[in-house]
Design an enzyme around this catalytic site. Structure first.
Site, PDB file in Angstrom:
ATOM      1  N   ASP A 152       0.883  -1.147   0.000  1.00  0.00           N
ATOM      2  CA  ASP A 152       0.000   0.000   0.000  1.00  0.00           C
ATOM      3  C   ASP A 152       0.928   1.204   0.000  1.00  0.00           C
ATOM      4  OD1 ASP A 152      -1.621   2.080   0.556  1.00  0.00           O
ATOM      5  OD2 ASP A 152      -2.271   1.345   2.523  1.00  0.00           O
ATOM      6  N   SER A 160       5.494   6.902   6.646  1.00  0.00           N
ATOM      7  CA  SER A 160       6.853   7.432   6.624  1.00  0.00           C
ATOM      8  C   SER A 160       6.876   8.908   7.020  1.00  0.00           C
ATOM      9  CB  SER A 160       7.434   7.200   5.224  1.00  0.00           C
ATOM     10  OG  SER A 160       8.308   8.220   4.861  1.00  0.00           O
ATOM     11  N   LYS A 184       4.072  14.318  -7.554  1.00  0.00           N
ATOM     12  CA  LYS A 184       3.758  12.981  -7.021  1.00  0.00           C
ATOM     13  C   LYS A 184       2.251  12.758  -7.014  1.00  0.00           C
ATOM     14  CE  LYS A 184       7.601  11.531  -4.141  1.00  0.00           C
ATOM     15  NZ  LYS A 184       8.251  12.798  -3.662  1.00  0.00           N
TER      16      LYS A 184
END
Lengths: 389, 389
Positions: A152, A160, A184
């Site tokens: 995932d 993170s 992104k």
């Protein structure tokens, strides 16, 4: 004929420091005619287990045929030398490494099989211990590229980002989510989903999270490269007349969101407060104090070699290839060479004269400037100028 | 500040032969403080274009920090030295290599895009010219593994097999197609399809092709490894009493198919003819003559180090892990070390006593024998013996 050797045998060689830097890959240098190569059947590119004081690494063998080494000597690349904490003359034990079982999982992944948690953990353990050669890492990365990681990945991103903030002791966090075709996050919808997840998971682990969705369609500020980006930031903080407006506005918006965490700052009032702090010099004073606490404010370095790429005709700037801009900055040496990169002079929509500078390439070494310019010559559409009708 | 450097600049260093064998990867050794590294911004793992007498290669940079090289010297790995035909003292020109455009196609492939013919040709051209580093090759291979090559791989197989035979001047060809779970062809149906294609394409290019579909479920003969396999072949040709029967029968069947190409040999009569030639010594005489024409018959080397792995209990051999047998042979040094490999003593179904040898590992170096045995100890089910009820 029937030997009763039933354990890995060990052999020793004395270390000589050759001073060869192979970046991160541990390499060992041994003579093909040394007793270890002969007994173990080692040859160029063999993987060799090198042990010093109960600490082992696995290194790739480069075979030395000349007189660089005495028959009882071995050399190590600088990375391997550091990993082992070696000193000249130390005796290292050499053997075949254990078969790297996790490579069979890498192989399975390369062939499209799905890896479970235990497989990934086994691979990561061996990678972290430095047991993979660069070619193994390269194959594993290729096998996991795109959506083939079977993780995932947004979940990993959230974990993170937030775990880092929590570990640093933060209680309130503002996160900028730029949206754009080459960013992104590609769409507003995806940004909303990610934003919701960041806020939710933050709440569960005790972090107050606020997100700011921004325009990621073009770079913010003019510079690309460490020093050139720092120069943009300093210009905003110092309220210079030509400071990049887009960077200033982006920073005020994010700073405003931070300020709204404070008691007594109404929603929407933060950005005005931030503007006041910036305009009256308090932001700059604070920045100076932060620098002083970290050893003093230094001006970013200036590149010794620069070249301006100019417009071939007059007209309007109708396209900027951001991917190529980033590539040119890299060819010029950024981010390794801090002063290298490029400065964009003309945002989209600017009307330019023939011969007017479009962007300036900055490099620390003349060869890197030439290299970047050679590649720009081969790619004329980096900044597109179209004649006005 | 505005240089007018608009071409790749060249720099020269004198070559010193360091005698370092990195196998096939071209590596260049340069001092970090040499004028070329400083002017070009090169550092460890940079890709460097090395030109000597109008011939260029791309090499990976290993940076030398010690006194291995003088400031005006560069070293080359043995592979790079050979590729350039270098001599000590030659001056090589050094520059940034052109951006390797085909790597963007490798990248696309890694991300799952389909490559067209032009893309594959561009990649193959750069690979053949030695422009790819090992990590690039590794990533490309990983991206093409399994069914991701987007080529008609059976078509490639047929083309590769038949063009080789045609190039060697053959007019009639017998092709053995072993079928088994761990063979290249997994089922009888797949073997029939492949067989049909081989015969058809053969007919079109003027080759008479005959296929023989055989049992690929277990290895033929007893030996695995160059010398051990040659020993099996010699035993059959010499009509030794303990020659492996399965290898003898396989060879007779294929030789029979070859003989049936001859005028006057009826279909089905070839195998009997082959058996006659083998049994009356004519096959061996012919083999001796072939060897003599190629410089003489030499006996295969015998390994200096061997170890028999024995049955832990009595019972029947119910399983043989062929993949592990091949792996053990490789760990023992095969096929690089000609005498290395292993000899299987017990085909499936054999009844064995406790302590009876199951297979013998052969190695040229004691360390390689120990390495193979260590791995056998960790994998007890290579030959499975089950107690009889």
């Amino acid at each position: 004929m029937n030997d009763n050797v039933h354990r890995t045998s060990f052999h020793a060689l004395r270390l000589k420091r050759l001073g060869i830097d192979t970046y991160q890959e541990p390499v060992i240098y041994m003579r093909s005619d040394c007793h270890v190569c002969r007994a173990e059947g080692f040859e160029a590119q063999s993987r060799v287990q090198v042990t010093l004081n109960n600490h082992s690494i696995i290194a790739t063998l480069n075979v030395v045929t000349g007189d660089l080494l005495a028959p009882d000597e071995a050399g190590l690349s600088e990375a391997a030398w550091r990993l082992l904490g070696a000193r000249a003359g130390d005796a290292v034990a050499l053997s075949h490494p254990p078969v790297l079982e996790s490579l069979s999982r890498v192989r399975a992944k390369v062939y499209g099989k799905r890896l479970g948690d235990a497989d990934m953990r086994a691979i990561m353990r061996d990678v972290a211990a430095g047991r993979y050669a660069d070619i193994h890492l390269s194959a594993f990365l290729a096998a996991c590229a795109g959506d083939r990681l079977d993780l995932d990945s947004e979940g990993q991103l959230v974990a993170s980002v937030l775990s880092e903030k929590a570990a640093a002791g933060s209680s309130h966090v503002v996160i900028d989510i730029p949206v754009g075709d080459t960013a992104k996050v590609r769409s507003r919808d995806a940004a909303q989903t990610l934003s919701h997840r960041l806020v939710e998971i933050g709440r569960i682990i005790g972090l107050t999270v606020q997100t700011v969705v921004t325009d990621g369609a073009q770079p913010v500020g003019r510079g690309i490269g460490p020093a050139l980006e720092a120069r943009d930031v300093l210009a905003v903080l110092r309220r210079e007349a030509d400071a990049p407006v887009d960077l200033r506005e982006r920073a005020l918006r994010i700073a405003g969101a931070v300020l709204e965490f404070a008691p007594g700052v109404a929603p929407g009032a933060g950005v005005h407060l931030a503007r006041e702090f910036l305009d009256d010099g308090r932001a700059w004073k604070k920045f100076e104090a932060i620098c002083a606490a970290q050893g003093g404010l230094r001006e970013p370095p200036v590149a010794a070699h620069t070249h301006a790429v100019t417009a071939a005709q007059c007209g309007r700037v109708t396209g900027i290839d951001n991917r190529w801009l980033a590539r040119v900055a890299k060819l010029a040496g950024a981010p390794r060479a801090p002063a290298a990169g490029l400065e964009l002079h003309v945002p989209l929509g600017t009307v330019v004269e023939q011969g007017q500078p479009l962007f300036t390439v900055h490099a620390e070494a003349p060869g890197e400037l030439a290299y970047a310019l050679d590649n720009i010559a081969a790619q004329p559409g980096i900044v597109r100028v179209e004649a006005e009708p």
